[in-house]
Scaffold this active site. Structure first.
Site, PDB file in Angstrom:
ATOM      1  N   ARG A  90      -5.198 -29.663  -9.686  1.00 50.90           N
ATOM      2  CA  ARG A  90      -4.549 -29.310 -10.944  1.00 50.90           C
ATOM      3  C   ARG A  90      -3.027 -29.341 -10.813  1.00 50.90           C
ATOM      4  O   ARG A  90      -2.332 -29.053 -11.790  1.00 50.90           O
ATOM      5  CB  ARG A  90      -4.968 -27.893 -11.322  1.00 50.90           C
ATOM      6  CG  ARG A  90      -6.002 -27.797 -12.455  1.00 50.90           C
ATOM      7  CD  ARG A  90      -6.146 -26.322 -12.709  1.00 50.90           C
ATOM      8  NE  ARG A  90      -6.793 -25.851 -13.867  1.00 50.90           N
ATOM      9  CZ  ARG A  90      -8.102 -25.644 -14.017  1.00 50.90           C
ATOM     10  NH1 ARG A  90      -8.957 -26.038 -13.116  1.00 50.90           N
ATOM     11  NH2 ARG A  90      -8.546 -25.070 -15.098  1.00 50.90           N
ATOM     12  N   ARG A 129     -18.556 -21.455 -26.091  1.00 50.54           N
ATOM     13  CA  ARG A 129     -19.133 -21.834 -24.785  1.00 50.54           C
ATOM     14  C   ARG A 129     -19.940 -20.692 -24.165  1.00 50.54           C
ATOM     15  O   ARG A 129     -19.495 -19.549 -24.117  1.00 50.54           O
ATOM     16  CB  ARG A 129     -18.003 -22.241 -23.828  1.00 50.54           C
ATOM     17  CG  ARG A 129     -18.447 -22.332 -22.379  1.00 50.54           C
ATOM     18  CD  ARG A 129     -17.548 -23.217 -21.567  1.00 50.54           C
ATOM     19  NE  ARG A 129     -16.261 -22.619 -21.253  1.00 50.54           N
ATOM     20  CZ  ARG A 129     -15.322 -23.255 -20.530  1.00 50.54           C
ATOM     21  NH1 ARG A 129     -15.519 -24.478 -20.087  1.00 50.54           N
ATOM     22  NH2 ARG A 129     -14.181 -22.656 -20.288  1.00 50.54           N
ATOM     23  N   ARG A 173      -3.754 -21.387 -20.976  1.00 52.44           N
ATOM     24  CA  ARG A 173      -4.369 -22.397 -20.114  1.00 52.44           C
ATOM     25  C   ARG A 173      -3.933 -23.809 -20.517  1.00 52.44           C
ATOM     26  O   ARG A 173      -3.708 -24.659 -19.664  1.00 52.44           O
ATOM     27  CB  ARG A 173      -5.893 -22.237 -20.142  1.00 52.44           C
ATOM     28  CG  ARG A 173      -6.327 -20.964 -19.405  1.00 52.44           C
ATOM     29  CD  ARG A 173      -7.722 -20.518 -19.773  1.00 52.44           C
ATOM     30  NE  ARG A 173      -8.712 -21.529 -19.472  1.00 52.44           N
ATOM     31  CZ  ARG A 173      -9.893 -21.608 -20.084  1.00 52.44           C
ATOM     32  NH1 ARG A 173     -10.219 -20.747 -21.027  1.00 52.44           N
ATOM     33  NH2 ARG A 173     -10.733 -22.543 -19.730  1.00 52.44           N
TER      34      ARG A 173
HETATM   35  P1  ADP Z   1     -14.371 -27.983 -19.336  1.00 51.44           P
HETATM   36  O1  ADP Z   1     -15.192 -27.890 -18.087  1.00 51.44           O
HETATM   37  O2  ADP Z   1     -13.596 -29.272 -19.404  1.00 51.44           O
HETATM   38  O3  ADP Z   1     -13.511 -26.795 -19.567  1.00 51.44           O
HETATM   39  P2  ADP Z   1     -16.948 -27.686 -20.699  1.00 51.44           P
HETATM   40  O4  ADP Z   1     -17.782 -28.775 -20.136  1.00 51.44           O
HETATM   41  O5  ADP Z   1     -17.223 -26.302 -20.235  1.00 51.44           O
HETATM   42  O6  ADP Z   1     -15.377 -28.040 -20.575  1.00 51.44           O
HETATM   43  O7  ADP Z   1     -17.116 -27.761 -22.288  1.00 51.44           O
HETATM   44  C1  ADP Z   1     -16.493 -26.799 -23.165  1.00 51.44           C
HETATM   45  C2  ADP Z   1     -17.445 -26.484 -24.340  1.00 51.44           C
HETATM   46  O8  ADP Z   1     -17.571 -27.642 -25.172  1.00 51.44           O
HETATM   47  C3  ADP Z   1     -18.857 -26.116 -23.893  1.00 51.44           C
HETATM   48  O9  ADP Z   1     -19.352 -25.099 -24.749  1.00 51.44           O
HETATM   49  C4  ADP Z   1     -19.645 -27.410 -24.073  1.00 51.44           C
HETATM   50  O10 ADP Z   1     -21.019 -27.155 -24.377  1.00 51.44           O
HETATM   51  C5  ADP Z   1     -18.943 -28.075 -25.242  1.00 51.44           C
HETATM   52  N1  ADP Z   1     -18.899 -29.537 -25.125  1.00 51.44           N
HETATM   53  C6  ADP Z   1     -18.766 -30.273 -23.990  1.00 51.44           C
HETATM   54  N2  ADP Z   1     -18.756 -31.591 -24.260  1.00 51.44           N
HETATM   55  C7  ADP Z   1     -18.892 -31.683 -25.623  1.00 51.44           C
HETATM   56  C8  ADP Z   1     -18.958 -32.793 -26.538  1.00 51.44           C
HETATM   57  N3  ADP Z   1     -18.885 -34.062 -26.103  1.00 51.44           N
HETATM   58  N4  ADP Z   1     -19.082 -32.515 -27.847  1.00 51.44           N
HETATM   59  C9  ADP Z   1     -19.160 -31.224 -28.286  1.00 51.44           C
HETATM   60  N5  ADP Z   1     -19.110 -30.149 -27.487  1.00 51.44           N
HETATM   61  C10 ADP Z   1     -18.982 -30.370 -26.165  1.00 51.44           C
HETATM   62  P1  AMP Z   2     -11.759 -23.574 -15.019  1.00 56.51           P
HETATM   63  O1  AMP Z   2     -13.117 -23.025 -14.717  1.00 56.51           O
HETATM   64  O2  AMP Z   2     -11.541 -24.932 -14.424  1.00 56.51           O
HETATM   65  O3  AMP Z   2     -11.447 -23.547 -16.498  1.00 56.51           O
HETATM   66  O4  AMP Z   2     -10.721 -22.615 -14.287  1.00 56.51           O
HETATM   67  C1  AMP Z   2     -10.633 -21.243 -14.628  1.00 56.51           C
HETATM   68  C2  AMP Z   2      -9.394 -20.631 -14.007  1.00 56.51           C
HETATM   69  O5  AMP Z   2      -9.489 -20.663 -12.562  1.00 56.51           O
HETATM   70  C3  AMP Z   2      -8.066 -21.302 -14.324  1.00 56.51           C
HETATM   71  O6  AMP Z   2      -7.532 -20.873 -15.574  1.00 56.51           O
HETATM   72  C4  AMP Z   2      -7.216 -20.858 -13.120  1.00 56.51           C
HETATM   73  O7  AMP Z   2      -6.810 -19.508 -13.253  1.00 56.51           O
HETATM   74  C5  AMP Z   2      -8.212 -20.909 -11.978  1.00 56.51           C
HETATM   75  N1  AMP Z   2      -8.257 -22.259 -11.334  1.00 56.51           N
HETATM   76  C6  AMP Z   2      -9.321 -23.099 -11.310  1.00 56.51           C
HETATM   77  N2  AMP Z   2      -9.019 -24.222 -10.640  1.00 56.51           N
HETATM   78  C7  AMP Z   2      -7.734 -24.101 -10.227  1.00 56.51           C
HETATM   79  C8  AMP Z   2      -6.847 -24.936  -9.500  1.00 56.51           C
HETATM   80  N3  AMP Z   2      -7.228 -26.157  -9.074  1.00 56.51           N
HETATM   81  N4  AMP Z   2      -5.595 -24.483  -9.266  1.00 56.51           N
HETATM   82  C9  AMP Z   2      -5.207 -23.265  -9.689  1.00 56.51           C
HETATM   83  N5  AMP Z   2      -5.983 -22.434 -10.397  1.00 56.51           N
HETATM   84  C10 AMP Z   2      -7.244 -22.831 -10.678  1.00 56.51           C
END
Ligand code: ADP
Ligand code: AMP
Ligand code: ZN
Length: 218
Positions: A90, A129, A173
């Site tokens: 990141r 989510r 974020r």
């Molecule tokens: P990230 O890991 O990038 O933060 P997630 O995979 O957790 O994102 O997805 C965020 C939310 O959006 C989840 O609730 C997921 O079910 C939903 N989501 C993921 N992909 C899609 C899509 N293509 N269309 C609609 N909703 C989606």
């Molecule tokens: P995520 O599950 O990827 O949305 O990450 C949740 C939180 O974990 C982020 O908002 C950061 O606080 C921390 N985090 C996850 N991955 C990283 C990374 N590669 N570097 C720094 N912080 C991270």
């Protein structure tokens, strides 16, 4: 040969959703830095206690802490066959550290799928989510609902919402992403590793685009 994929995209772009599917389809290990932090917080390890407030605020955990944790994970035997990295790197320093780690494993970053979405869809995606506490499968109450509310389709695990998915924290974020993570897009593009994926399609279509891109490099 082992392949290592790095999923990049804004929080809520769909990285976790796709990483679970992709790792299963391609026999790779899913490595999510966010899941690793959350697991440590749940178990209240030293690391968990150290990072809990940071995750709650939406800020990034310092590079040295994050790199050490991911390094430990990547050196485990199940990552020898390759991995789908989700949420790491990141920052530019993390990207550099990743190159070193994969070099030690005799591998490299093979492809960086950039899951692209407009930022106005993110709050709705994240506020709906729900994540399985057992297998980390991600659902959405509207876009991808489980058969029974609150229960994972795959293993009956409990679905919970993340405290950092409230609108206020999502803003922090997104700002962190713009400042620290967005520069990685050009970095990987220059290296010829970036492939743009349209993340605004339905989940199955995003998966199809991803699988096609991965097939070209493996
Ligand atoms: P990230 O890991 O990038 O933060 P997630 O995979 O957790 O994102 O997805 C965020 C939310 O959006 C989840 O609730 C997921 O079910 C939903 N989501 C993921 N992909 C899609 C899509 N293509 N269309 C609609 N909703 C989606
Ligand atoms: P995520 O599950 O990827 O949305 O990450 C949740 C939180 O974990 C982020 O908002 C950061 O606080 C921390 N985090 C996850 N991955 C990283 C990374 N590669 N570097 C720094 N912080 C991270
Ligand atoms: Zn589950």
């Amino acid at each position: 040969m082992a392949i290592y994929l790095v999923l990049i995209g804004l929080p809520g772009a769909g990285k976790g959703t796709q990483a679970v599917i992709l790792s299963k389809e391609r026999g790779l290990t899913h490595v999510s830095s966010g899941d690793l932090f959350r697991d440590n917080i749940k178990r209240q390890t030293e690391l968990g206690k150290q990072v809990e407030a940071i995750l709650k605020s939406g800020a990034l955990v310092p590079d040295d802490v994050t790199i050490a944790m991911v390094r430990d994970r990547l050196m485990q035997p199940d990552c020898q066959k390759g991995a789908v990295l989700d949420g790491f790197p990141r920052t530019p320093a993390q990207a550099e550290a990743l190159n070193k780690m994969l070099g030690e494993l005799g591998g490299r970053v093979n492809l960086v799928p950039y899951v692209k979405v407009r930022d106005d869809v993110l709050v709705e995606r994240l506020s709906g989510r729900w994540t399985c506490q057992t297998c980390q499968t991600v659902y959405h109450e509207k876009f991808n609902p489980p058969k029974v509310a609150g229960v994972c389709d795959k293993d009956g695990g409990e679905l919970t919402q993340r405290p950092d998915d409230k609108a206020e924290t999502v803003k922090t974020r997104i700002a962190e992403y713009m400042k620290n993570t967005a520069p990685l897009i050009e970095h990987y593009r220059t290296q010829g590793l970036l492939v743009e994926i349209n993340g605004e399609q339905e989940i199955e279509k995003v998966t199809a685009e991803l699988l096609a891109a991965v097939a070209k490099v493996s």
